[in-house]
Design a protein around this motif. Structure first.
Motif, PDB file in Angstrom:
ATOM      1  N   GLY A  98       0.809  -1.198   0.000  1.00  0.00           N
ATOM      2  CA  GLY A  98       0.000   0.000   0.000  1.00  0.00           C
ATOM      3  C   GLY A  98       0.846   1.253   0.000  1.00  0.00           C
ATOM      4  O   GLY A  98       2.074   1.209   0.026  1.00  0.00           O
ATOM      5  N   PRO A  99       0.191   2.417  -0.032  1.00  0.00           N
ATOM      6  CA  PRO A  99       0.922   3.678  -0.077  1.00  0.00           C
ATOM      7  C   PRO A  99       1.785   3.885   1.161  1.00  0.00           C
ATOM      8  O   PRO A  99       1.466   3.393   2.245  1.00  0.00           O
ATOM      9  CB  PRO A  99      -0.190   4.729  -0.147  1.00  0.00           C
ATOM     10  CG  PRO A  99      -1.401   3.989  -0.606  1.00  0.00           C
ATOM     11  CD  PRO A  99      -1.264   2.612  -0.072  1.00  0.00           C
ATOM     12  N   GLY A 100       2.861   4.622   0.972  1.00  0.00           N
ATOM     13  CA  GLY A 100       3.728   4.962   2.090  1.00  0.00           C
ATOM     14  C   GLY A 100       5.127   5.258   1.617  1.00  0.00           C
ATOM     15  O   GLY A 100       5.515   4.902   0.495  1.00  0.00           O
ATOM     16  N   PRO A 101       5.936   5.932   2.443  1.00  0.00           N
ATOM     17  CA  PRO A 101       7.326   6.180   2.078  1.00  0.00           C
ATOM     18  C   PRO A 101       8.049   4.874   1.786  1.00  0.00           C
ATOM     19  O   PRO A 101       7.804   3.845   2.437  1.00  0.00           O
ATOM     20  CB  PRO A 101       7.892   6.871   3.326  1.00  0.00           C
ATOM     21  CG  PRO A 101       6.702   7.481   3.998  1.00  0.00           C
ATOM     22  CD  PRO A 101       5.574   6.528   3.747  1.00  0.00           C
ATOM     23  N   SER A 102       8.951   4.919   0.796  1.00  0.00           N
ATOM     24  CA  SER A 102       9.653   3.689   0.410  1.00  0.00           C
ATOM     25  C   SER A 102      10.915   4.028  -0.361  1.00  0.00           C
ATOM     26  O   SER A 102      10.880   4.867  -1.258  1.00  0.00           O
ATOM     27  CB  SER A 102       8.748   2.812  -0.464  1.00  0.00           C
ATOM     28  OG  SER A 102       9.449   1.700  -0.970  1.00  0.00           O
ATOM     29  N   ASP A 103      12.006   3.347   0.009  1.00  0.00           N
ATOM     30  CA  ASP A 103      13.229   3.474  -0.790  1.00  0.00           C
ATOM     31  C   ASP A 103      13.264   2.422  -1.890  1.00  0.00           C
ATOM     32  O   ASP A 103      14.274   2.260  -2.572  1.00  0.00           O
ATOM     33  CB  ASP A 103      14.477   3.395   0.085  1.00  0.00           C
ATOM     34  CG  ASP A 103      14.577   2.080   0.841  1.00  0.00           C
ATOM     35  OD1 ASP A 103      13.732   1.175   0.611  1.00  0.00           O
ATOM     36  OD2 ASP A 103      15.492   1.953   1.676  1.00  0.00           O
ATOM     37  N   GLY A 104      12.140   1.724  -2.101  1.00  0.00           N
ATOM     38  CA  GLY A 104      12.053   0.770  -3.201  1.00  0.00           C
ATOM     39  C   GLY A 104      11.846   1.439  -4.548  1.00  0.00           C
ATOM     40  O   GLY A 104      12.015   0.790  -5.597  1.00  0.00           O
ATOM     41  N   ARG A 105      11.489   2.718  -4.536  1.00  0.00           N
ATOM     42  CA  ARG A 105      11.284   3.412  -5.807  1.00  0.00           C
ATOM     43  C   ARG A 105      12.599   3.482  -6.575  1.00  0.00           C
ATOM     44  O   ARG A 105      13.616   3.909  -6.050  1.00  0.00           O
ATOM     45  CB  ARG A 105      10.732   4.817  -5.558  1.00  0.00           C
ATOM     46  CG  ARG A 105       9.353   4.793  -4.933  1.00  0.00           C
ATOM     47  CD  ARG A 105       8.705   6.154  -4.781  1.00  0.00           C
ATOM     48  NE  ARG A 105       7.391   5.953  -4.169  1.00  0.00           N
ATOM     49  CZ  ARG A 105       7.062   6.322  -2.927  1.00  0.00           C
ATOM     50  NH1 ARG A 105       7.937   6.962  -2.169  1.00  0.00           N
ATOM     51  NH2 ARG A 105       5.855   6.065  -2.450  1.00  0.00           N
ATOM     52  N   GLY A 106      12.560   3.068  -7.827  1.00  0.00           N
ATOM     53  CA  GLY A 106      13.764   3.024  -8.644  1.00  0.00           C
ATOM     54  C   GLY A 106      14.569   1.757  -8.456  1.00  0.00           C
ATOM     55  O   GLY A 106      15.589   1.576  -9.135  1.00  0.00           O
ATOM     56  N   ARG A 107      14.137   0.885  -7.563  1.00  0.00           N
ATOM     57  CA  ARG A 107      14.887  -0.347  -7.285  1.00  0.00           C
ATOM     58  C   ARG A 107      14.045  -1.606  -7.471  1.00  0.00           C
ATOM     59  O   ARG A 107      14.572  -2.646  -7.845  1.00  0.00           O
ATOM     60  CB  ARG A 107      15.443  -0.307  -5.858  1.00  0.00           C
ATOM     61  CG  ARG A 107      16.470   0.807  -5.624  1.00  0.00           C
ATOM     62  CD  ARG A 107      16.875   0.902  -4.157  1.00  0.00           C
ATOM     63  NE  ARG A 107      17.952   1.870  -3.953  1.00  0.00           N
ATOM     64  CZ  ARG A 107      17.766   3.176  -3.766  1.00  0.00           C
ATOM     65  NH1 ARG A 107      16.532   3.663  -3.751  1.00  0.00           N
ATOM     66  NH2 ARG A 107      18.790   3.987  -3.591  1.00  0.00           N
TER      67      ARG A 107
END
Length: 778
Positions: free
Chosen positions: A66-75
């Motif tokens: 679900g929505p939320g901050p994540s350092d998975g963006r771009g990875r």
């Protein structure tokens, strides 16, 4: 299979004709263009399946958690979904954000040059849609001339266009004797224009001027910026010091024009007290200037004398204000022209941006073009466009901008359509950290750019080759029918169709579409425009269907006799400037009243943090210039043939002086590593003695290609190296043109370039059912 006939279309680098042949596109220049851009060769890559987004996609982690901050963006990888599911999921997330945070929780970024078409203009479509939902936080200004856009209204008043309202090239050719070009006049940029240009003439005018009676003195670290016979390879970021040195000579030798300063300006006493050293004890003499700009004092003195004895035009490129304290270069440039006393005279005075855009110095029709209404955004919150990472990293914190203290909003959803901030923005690793802080990132894109790979919800949209539109520029005197050349790739839809479906799902469909389809909107926009424009120009404009069937619509062009501020010079009392004084403000009491130590009340030499005269140069001894590319517009169509032609081994080319390369054991064609404290990138070395010693030049726009979790870009994007800091508290513009770096020959096997490859696609993860709050449309 027989080829389709050629049809017309347009791009930001010019009109063209194209046809589909066995799944490919053949492009040729429009016959009306006397100087077509080589960038047309990139257009065929727009239909290359290898770089296109074929289906709607959602990031694996967002779909699972679900929505939320994540350092998975771009990875992380993506899950491809059907359109019905994407519309349902995205509409649900918009309901959630507007219900929980309100419109101040949505950033409608959408900064970019997606299309030359006036209806399928991604920014307009998105902002109209978000306005229908209740509004959004907006970005103001631009990356191109953000510092000047805020400064110049204080100096010459609002309503004076110092970018496209300058002296015409025809007037320069006839009347000018000497052009002193700070930043040069880069020919490579004269093909570009928002909305395109049918007839590219700026470079022809420049060649004719230089080949005639006009001499150009170029002040730039790069010889390629010089169209004339004299090149002064200045130390980067020191142009203001040289301008002050020139002013000192003019005043000390009584070559200035006190009568002009008295009649047409305010603030000359304060400025000249600074130039002569009466106010701070430091005379800005040629010797003082030479220590900073590395141009000999005798050269500065001789140039000042020649400027006073000639019909002189002082011009400053936009690039010089894309630096720390960027407001100072254009302000010092217009002050230098004022001290000479030649502003408002034919072919003389001041210019800002010759060589920065196709339409600078080129007259157009002088009418507004068809435009999709965006509505009135009820949210007052805004940021300068270059402060997007600051906003995401520092919600709730105050910042200063043009005399006001504002507060960064707390953004939950970033909605981006039609742009790639991984080209425009600086310190890309910081930008990645910023994007990791929000709940949801939505991106409309035709291509798997870095911004698409950093999204949670990826919306595949069409390219201009896949839809019908009206091509028009803000200053051209043509309208171009933009015909569909090929069918949409994969499941791609145009932005309007996507947003109309979302608007229906959210109960604002009628407000967004007004009951019109895309074709009906095009007819409506054209007919509304023609009804008002035809009588104004005194011409009968054809019906919409006739326009579409024509190769081109040509409007009457304004006379090529424009001189910057000539009306003000002729009658300063009857035609005053819209400044507090009605005059050119060499000293601005308004700006001085803001109390900014990084932008005082008159043009001032302010030493930047990163330049070859700073202590940082002991560790990072090379000055990087990250300017506009030769082989593409910004990052658009980076996979195209012309863009690839300028690369070295598939990586962006970095140019450096042969002596600097020899000191580092670098040969032409080597893979090199550029690095500083912010990051590193690989590039292909090109040795060029037209680059000043101590300087390296790496253009922007190579698609960001991070290598794993390292700080390395394998492709050569310079914005992993540039500093994300506003020009000053006045304008908060981008300062990403310059950075200090070191360069070394790369040893071993370099990482392969994967920038143009799609991300990984994965199977659907398990995800708990979400129950978003209800959303009520305004």
């Amino acid at each position: 299979m027989a080829a389709n006939p050629y049809v017309t279309s347009s791009s930001h680098w010019g009109a063209f004709e194209a046809r589909a042949v066995d799944g490919t596109v053949q492009v040729r220049a429009h016959p009306a263009d006397p100087d077509p851009s080589p960038l047309l060769a990139n257009l065929a890559s727009a239909v290359d399946p290898a770089v296109r987004i074929a289906r709607p996609a959602i990031r694996e982690g967002w779909l699972r958690d679900g929505p939320g901050p994540s350092d998975g963006r771009g990875r992380e990888g993506f899950v491809e979904v059907e359109w019905d599911e994407l519309i349902e999921v995205l509409a649900g997330e918009l309901r959630h954000v507007y219900a929980e945070r309100g419109p101040r929780g949505v950033f409608g970024g959408s900064y970019g040059w997606a299309s030359a078409g006036r209806f399928h203009h991604a920014q307009s479509q998105l902002k109209r849609f978000l306005t229908c939902l209740g509004g959004y936080v907006s970005g103001v200004g631009n990356y191109s001339y953000g510092a000047s856009g805020v400064l110049m209204p204080h100096v010459v008043g609002r309503g004076v266009d110092v970018t496209t309202g300058l002296t015409d090239w025809a007037v320069i050719r006839e009347h000018t004797e000497l052009v002193v070009a700070f930043g040069g006049i880069p020919r490579k940029n004269t093909a570009m224009n928002p909305g395109g240009m049918v007839r590219h003439t700026a470079d022809q005018h420049l060649r004719a001027a230089v080949g005639g009676s006009v001499d150009v003195v170029t002040v730039s670290p790069l010889r390629e910026d010089s169209p004339g016979s004299t090149w002064l390879p200045i130390r980067p970021a020191s142009d203001v010091a040289m301008m002050l040195g020139l002013m000192h000579v003019l005043v000390a030798e009584d070559l200035h024009d006190p009568a002009f300063l008295e009649r047409y300006c305010v603030g000359a006493p304060e400025l000249l007290a600074y130039v002569t050293g009466r106010s701070d004890g430091v005379a800005k003499s040629p010797e003082w200037a030479a220590e900073r700009c590395d141009v000999p004092a005798d050269t500065i003195r001789a140039l000042a004398r020649r400027m006073a004895a000639s019909r002189t035009l002082v011009t400053v490129t936009w690039s010089l204000q894309r630096t720390e304290h960027g407001e100072q270069a254009p302000w010092a440039g217009i002050a230098l022209a004022a001290v000479l006393g030649q502003i408002g005279l034919p072919g003389r005075g001041f210019g800002h941006g010759y060589g920065s855009m196709a339409d600078v110095g080129v007259p157009g029709a002088g009418v507004r073009v068809p435009t999709l209404p965006q509505g009135v955004n009820p949210v007052a919150d805004h940021i300068p466009v270059a402060r997007v990472a600051d906003m995401l990293l520092h919600p709730g914190e105050p910042f200063e901008f043009d005399g006001s203290t504002l507060t960064y909003p707390d953004i939950g959803l970033v909605y981006w359509a039609g742009g790639n901030p991984f080209h425009h923005h600086q310190d890309l690793h910081r930008l990645r950290r910023a994007l990791a802080t929000v709940d949801t990132v939505v991106v409309h894109e035709p291509f798997w750019t870095a911004m698409a790979k950093h999204a949670d919800i990826v919306v595949p949209v069409t390219t201009p080759l896949e839809r019908t539109d009206i091509g028009a520029s803000r200053t051209d005197h043509h309208l171009v029918p933009m015909h569909r050349v090929v069918e949409p790739f994969g499941l791609a839809r145009d932005d309007h169709a996507v947003l109309a479906a979302l608007a229906d799902a959210l109960g604002v469909g009628d407000a967004f579409t007004e009951g019109r389809s895309a074709d009906e909107w095009l007819r409506h926009l054209y007919e509304t425009w023609a009804t008002s424009t035809g009588p104004r120009l005194g011409v009968d404009l054809p019906p919409y269907d006739d326009f579409l069937a024509s190769p081109l619509l040509t409007l009457p062009v304004q006379p090529a006799d424009r001189t910057f501020l000539d009306g003000f010079r002729a009658d300063p009392d009857g035609r005053p400037l819209r400044t507090p004084s009605g005059r050119i403000e060499l000293f601005s009491a308004t700006i001085a009243g803001f109390g900014y130590d990084d932008c005082p009340g008159h043009p001032t030499w302010l030493e930047p943090v990163e330049w070859l005269g700073s202590p940082h140069a002991a560790r990072w001894p090379l000055h990087l210039i990250a300017n506009q590319p030769r082989g593409r517009l910004h990052s658009q169509l980076d996979a195209g043939a012309e863009s690839r032609r300028h690369k070295v081994g598939g990586r962006e080319a970095v140019r450096m002086h042969p002596d600097d390369a020899a000191e580092r054991g670098i040969s032409d064609g080597d893979v090199v590593r550029l690095f500083n404290d912010r990051g590193a990138c690989l590039a292909g070395a090109r040795l060029d003695d037209g680059v000043r010693r101590g300087v390296v030049q790496l253009p922007t726009g190579a698609w960001f290609d991070p290598v794993g979790d390292t700080e390395l870009c394998a492709h050569g994007n310079p914005n992993v190296l540039t500093r994300d800091h506003g020009t000053s508290r006045l304008a908060q513009g981008t300062s990403g043109q310059h950075a200090l770096v070191e360069v070394e020959r790369f040893e071993g096997d370099p990482s392969p370039v994967r920038a143009h490859r799609p991300p990984d696609f994965v199977e659907r993860p398990d995800r708990p059912q979400l129950s978003p709050p209800e959303f009520t449309a305004p």
